[in-house]
Design a protein around this motif. Structure first.
Motif, PDB file in Angstrom:
ATOM      1  N   ALA A 194      13.481 -62.405 -22.551  1.00  0.00           N
ATOM      2  CA  ALA A 194      12.972 -61.564 -23.636  1.00  0.00           C
ATOM      3  C   ALA A 194      11.573 -62.019 -24.038  1.00  0.00           C
ATOM      4  O   ALA A 194      10.697 -61.199 -24.341  1.00  0.00           O
ATOM      5  N   ARG A 195      11.350 -63.325 -24.029  1.00  0.00           N
ATOM      6  CA  ARG A 195      10.026 -63.869 -24.354  1.00  0.00           C
ATOM      7  C   ARG A 195       8.999 -63.464 -23.292  1.00  0.00           C
ATOM      8  O   ARG A 195       7.876 -63.050 -23.617  1.00  0.00           O
ATOM      9  N   ILE A 196       9.383 -63.551 -22.022  1.00  0.00           N
ATOM     10  CA  ILE A 196       8.493 -63.136 -20.947  1.00  0.00           C
ATOM     11  C   ILE A 196       8.206 -61.643 -21.041  1.00  0.00           C
ATOM     12  O   ILE A 196       7.056 -61.207 -20.872  1.00  0.00           O
ATOM     13  N   ALA A 197       9.235 -60.862 -21.329  1.00  0.00           N
ATOM     14  CA  ALA A 197       9.075 -59.407 -21.421  1.00  0.00           C
ATOM     15  C   ALA A 197       8.096 -59.026 -22.521  1.00  0.00           C
ATOM     16  O   ALA A 197       7.369 -58.025 -22.397  1.00  0.00           O
ATOM     17  N   THR A 198       8.055 -59.793 -23.594  1.00  0.00           N
ATOM     18  CA  THR A 198       7.098 -59.521 -24.668  1.00  0.00           C
ATOM     19  C   THR A 198       5.667 -59.638 -24.160  1.00  0.00           C
ATOM     20  O   THR A 198       4.812 -58.800 -24.473  1.00  0.00           O
ATOM     21  N   ASP A 199       5.396 -60.663 -23.359  1.00  0.00           N
ATOM     22  CA  ASP A 199       4.068 -60.807 -22.751  1.00  0.00           C
ATOM     23  C   ASP A 199       3.748 -59.611 -21.860  1.00  0.00           C
ATOM     24  O   ASP A 199       2.643 -59.046 -21.915  1.00  0.00           O
ATOM     25  N   GLU A 200       4.698 -59.250 -21.016  1.00  0.00           N
ATOM     26  CA  GLU A 200       4.458 -58.163 -20.076  1.00  0.00           C
ATOM     27  C   GLU A 200       4.162 -56.857 -20.808  1.00  0.00           C
ATOM     28  O   GLU A 200       3.346 -56.048 -20.354  1.00  0.00           O
ATOM     29  N   ASN A 201       4.810 -56.653 -21.939  1.00  0.00           N
ATOM     30  CA  ASN A 201       4.553 -55.441 -22.700  1.00  0.00           C
ATOM     31  C   ASN A 201       3.128 -55.419 -23.247  1.00  0.00           C
ATOM     32  O   ASN A 201       2.456 -54.384 -23.227  1.00  0.00           O
ATOM     33  N   LEU A 202       2.657 -56.550 -23.718  1.00  0.00           N
ATOM     34  CA  LEU A 202       1.286 -56.622 -24.220  1.00  0.00           C
ATOM     35  C   LEU A 202       0.281 -56.384 -23.092  1.00  0.00           C
ATOM     36  O   LEU A 202      -0.754 -55.742 -23.290  1.00  0.00           O
ATOM     37  N   HIS A 203       0.587 -56.890 -21.916  1.00  0.00           N
ATOM     38  CA  HIS A 203      -0.289 -56.660 -20.776  1.00  0.00           C
ATOM     39  C   HIS A 203      -0.320 -55.171 -20.420  1.00  0.00           C
ATOM     40  O   HIS A 203      -1.376 -54.616 -20.110  1.00  0.00           O
ATOM     41  N   MET A 204       0.851 -54.542 -20.464  1.00  0.00           N
ATOM     42  CA  MET A 204       0.912 -53.110 -20.200  1.00  0.00           C
ATOM     43  C   MET A 204       0.052 -52.335 -21.182  1.00  0.00           C
ATOM     44  O   MET A 204      -0.694 -51.425 -20.793  1.00  0.00           O
ATOM     45  N   VAL A 205       0.129 -52.675 -22.455  1.00  0.00           N
ATOM     46  CA  VAL A 205      -0.645 -51.963 -23.473  1.00  0.00           C
ATOM     47  C   VAL A 205      -2.145 -52.085 -23.188  1.00  0.00           C
ATOM     48  O   VAL A 205      -2.896 -51.115 -23.322  1.00  0.00           O
ATOM     49  N   PHE A 206      -2.588 -53.263 -22.781  1.00  0.00           N
ATOM     50  CA  PHE A 206      -4.001 -53.462 -22.456  1.00  0.00           C
ATOM     51  C   PHE A 206      -4.435 -52.498 -21.353  1.00  0.00           C
ATOM     52  O   PHE A 206      -5.425 -51.759 -21.502  1.00  0.00           O
ATOM     53  N   TYR A 207      -3.711 -52.498 -20.251  1.00  0.00           N
ATOM     54  CA  TYR A 207      -4.106 -51.668 -19.117  1.00  0.00           C
ATOM     55  C   TYR A 207      -3.906 -50.183 -19.404  1.00  0.00           C
ATOM     56  O   TYR A 207      -4.696 -49.340 -18.960  1.00  0.00           O
ATOM     57  N   ARG A 208      -2.863 -49.838 -20.139  1.00  0.00           N
ATOM     58  CA  ARG A 208      -2.626 -48.447 -20.494  1.00  0.00           C
ATOM     59  C   ARG A 208      -3.761 -47.886 -21.337  1.00  0.00           C
ATOM     60  O   ARG A 208      -4.258 -46.779 -21.094  1.00  0.00           O
ATOM     61  N   ASN A 209      -4.215 -48.669 -22.332  1.00  0.00           N
ATOM     62  CA  ASN A 209      -5.322 -48.225 -23.175  1.00  0.00           C
ATOM     63  C   ASN A 209      -6.623 -48.120 -22.390  1.00  0.00           C
ATOM     64  O   ASN A 209      -7.450 -47.230 -22.628  1.00  0.00           O
ATOM     65  N   LEU A 210      -6.805 -49.038 -21.454  1.00  0.00           N
ATOM     66  CA  LEU A 210      -7.995 -48.998 -20.610  1.00  0.00           C
ATOM     67  C   LEU A 210      -7.978 -47.756 -19.714  1.00  0.00           C
ATOM     68  O   LEU A 210      -9.005 -47.095 -19.522  1.00  0.00           O
ATOM     69  N   LEU A 211      -6.801 -47.430 -19.195  1.00  0.00           N
ATOM     70  CA  LEU A 211      -6.683 -46.254 -18.352  1.00  0.00           C
ATOM     71  C   LEU A 211      -6.958 -44.982 -19.155  1.00  0.00           C
ATOM     72  O   LEU A 211      -7.592 -44.036 -18.655  1.00  0.00           O
ATOM     73  N   LYS A 212      -6.496 -44.945 -20.388  1.00  0.00           N
ATOM     74  CA  LYS A 212      -6.771 -43.784 -21.233  1.00  0.00           C
ATOM     75  C   LYS A 212      -8.275 -43.607 -21.436  1.00  0.00           C
ATOM     76  O   LYS A 212      -8.791 -42.482 -21.386  1.00  0.00           O
ATOM     77  N   ALA A 213      -8.983 -44.713 -21.647  1.00  0.00           N
ATOM     78  CA  ALA A 213     -10.439 -44.638 -21.803  1.00  0.00           C
ATOM     79  C   ALA A 213     -11.096 -44.157 -20.515  1.00  0.00           C
ATOM     80  O   ALA A 213     -12.082 -43.422 -20.534  1.00  0.00           O
ATOM     81  N   ALA A 214     -10.542 -44.557 -19.378  1.00  0.00           N
ATOM     82  CA  ALA A 214     -11.099 -44.115 -18.094  1.00  0.00           C
ATOM     83  C   ALA A 214     -10.951 -42.608 -17.922  1.00  0.00           C
ATOM     84  O   ALA A 214     -11.811 -41.961 -17.317  1.00  0.00           O
ATOM     85  N   PHE A 215      -9.889 -42.033 -18.484  1.00  0.00           N
ATOM     86  CA  PHE A 215      -9.714 -40.584 -18.410  1.00  0.00           C
ATOM     87  C   PHE A 215     -10.824 -39.862 -19.170  1.00  0.00           C
ATOM     88  O   PHE A 215     -11.204 -38.746 -18.799  1.00  0.00           O
ATOM     89  N   GLU A 216     -11.332 -40.480 -20.233  1.00  0.00           N
ATOM     90  CA  GLU A 216     -12.424 -39.863 -20.982  1.00  0.00           C
ATOM     91  C   GLU A 216     -13.713 -39.859 -20.171  1.00  0.00           C
ATOM     92  O   GLU A 216     -14.515 -38.916 -20.249  1.00  0.00           O
ATOM     93  N   LEU A 217     -13.918 -40.897 -19.390  1.00  0.00           N
ATOM     94  CA  LEU A 217     -15.143 -41.013 -18.604  1.00  0.00           C
ATOM     95  C   LEU A 217     -15.087 -40.219 -17.311  1.00  0.00           C
ATOM     96  O   LEU A 217     -16.020 -39.490 -16.974  1.00  0.00           O
ATOM     97  N   ALA A 218     -14.020 -40.399 -16.574  1.00  0.00           N
ATOM     98  CA  ALA A 218     -13.930 -39.843 -15.221  1.00  0.00           C
ATOM     99  C   ALA A 218     -12.553 -39.216 -15.031  1.00  0.00           C
ATOM    100  O   ALA A 218     -11.711 -39.754 -14.312  1.00  0.00           O
ATOM    101  N   PRO A 219     -12.297 -38.083 -15.691  1.00  0.00           N
ATOM    102  CA  PRO A 219     -10.948 -37.511 -15.660  1.00  0.00           C
ATOM    103  C   PRO A 219     -10.444 -37.169 -14.262  1.00  0.00           C
ATOM    104  O   PRO A 219      -9.268 -37.405 -13.957  1.00  0.00           O
ATOM    105  N   ASP A 220     -11.296 -36.635 -13.416  1.00  0.00           N
ATOM    106  CA  ASP A 220     -10.846 -36.274 -12.068  1.00  0.00           C
ATOM    107  C   ASP A 220     -10.472 -37.517 -11.260  1.00  0.00           C
ATOM    108  O   ASP A 220      -9.432 -37.557 -10.604  1.00  0.00           O
TER     109      ASP A 220
END
Length: 323
Positions: A194-220
């Motif tokens: 459960a402790r490890i999973a908490t880290d992995e979730n935070l890592h996911m949020v980082f990359y997910r938010n970054l990917l969302k920003a990439a959609f604003e720049l280069a949607p295609d």
């Protein structure tokens, strides 16, 4: 923060170098957010050291036997897969450092992510060996074989493909760890994972938010990367010896299967940036969006068939008194 979708110098495509530069501010923002909420933890605090004793060999201790393991059979299989996946961290670091670079906010994130992921392999191995959960000789042989092969992404080496892959993979890893803990039969193992999973979730949020920003720049380009990654997705541990058999056992055991992959990994990330509803796409983006939608429909159907077969199997076991 609003990012301009117009590429510099009126180019038709964003290059990796331009994207990395344009997203630097987003990375810095997400890095600061991560550092503000991530909690440091000590791997040694999750290991029952007093349960440990010498193995046979140089120390002349007791040979390992499966009866010594406190975890369930499926839990043991999943724990080995999870640890061997974490063991390939040097290859993962090389992969993302080569693409994202080692300078500025990108470099700080790469090194921070690597340090946090390193804890996972440390605590998993210490727990498994101290509690005699797995065969230490087999585990080391698997580690040598797996790490000797290294890791290389299936999804090409573009920056957007890499960001898209880890956005899904971090969530998949989090769910695999969390379900393994619940299945393990050992409360200590459950707490550790459960402790490890908490880290992995935070890592996911980082990359997910970054990917969302990439959609604003280069949607295609972002849509193409997401479609490619989703359609061709494989967990990073797919090169582990005997992975297919282990993955089948984990699927039957409810740790990670098609239904979980569709409902708990792909759908939450895709809903976050409304991938199937993104507007303003060009021909390539629309094509990728259509491919993504068709693939998800097919995957959902496959998952339904899997669910039905699993339910039928469970019914047979109950009838035989083996459930």
């Amino acid at each position: 923060m609003t990012l301009s979708p117009t590429p510099p110098n009126s180019s038709d495509q964003w290059t990796d170098v331009r994207l990395i530069h344009a997203l630097e501010e987003v990375v810095e923002k997400e890095l600061n957010r991560h550092l503000a909420i991530a909690k440091d933890w000590m791997p040694h605090e999750y290991v029952p050291w007093s349960d440990g004793r010498n193995f046979d060999g140089l120390m002349g201790g007791e040979p390992w036997a499966v009866e010594q393991s406190k975890v369930t059979d499926i839990g043991r299989t999943a724990l080995v897969v999870n640890l061997l996946t974490e063991d390939n961290l040097p290859s993962y670091h090389h992969e993302i450092a080569s693409i994202f670079g080692r300078e500025g906010a990108w470099g700080t994130w790469v090194h921070r992510w690597t340090a946090e992921e390193g804890r996972h392999g440390i605590v998993l191995r210490d727990y498994l060996l101290t509690t005699r959960a797995v065969d230490p000789v087999a585990l080391e042989n698997f580690r040598m074989s797996h790490m000797s092969e290294g890791f290389e992404s299936d999804n090409g080496h573009s920056m957007l493909h890499s960001v898209a892959y880890v956005a899904f993979q971090e969530l998949a890893t989090r769910i695999s760890h969390r379900n393994t803990g619940r299945e393990s039969g050992d409360p200590l193992c459950d707490r550790m994972l459960a402790r490890i999973a908490t880290d992995e979730n935070l890592h996911m949020v980082f990359y997910r938010n970054l990917l969302k920003a990439a959609f604003e720049l280069a949607p295609d380009q972002a849509m193409r990367a997401v479609a490619d990654v989703v359609v061709n997705f494989r967990m990073p541990g797919h090169g582990i010896p005997g992975f297919e058999r282990a993955a089948a056992r984990m699927a039957i055991g409810g740790i990670y299967n098609l239904r979980i992959h569709h409902d708990e990994v792909l759908q939450p990330v895709l809903r976050f940036f409304k991938a199937l509803d993104v507007s303003g796409l060009g021909p390539e983006g629309l094509k990728a969006q259509d491919e993504l939608g068709q693939f998800l429909g097919g995957l959902d159907s496959e998952a339904t068939i899997f669910d039905e077969r699993l339910a039928a199997r469970q019914a047979r076991l109950v009838a035989r008194g083996k459930a």
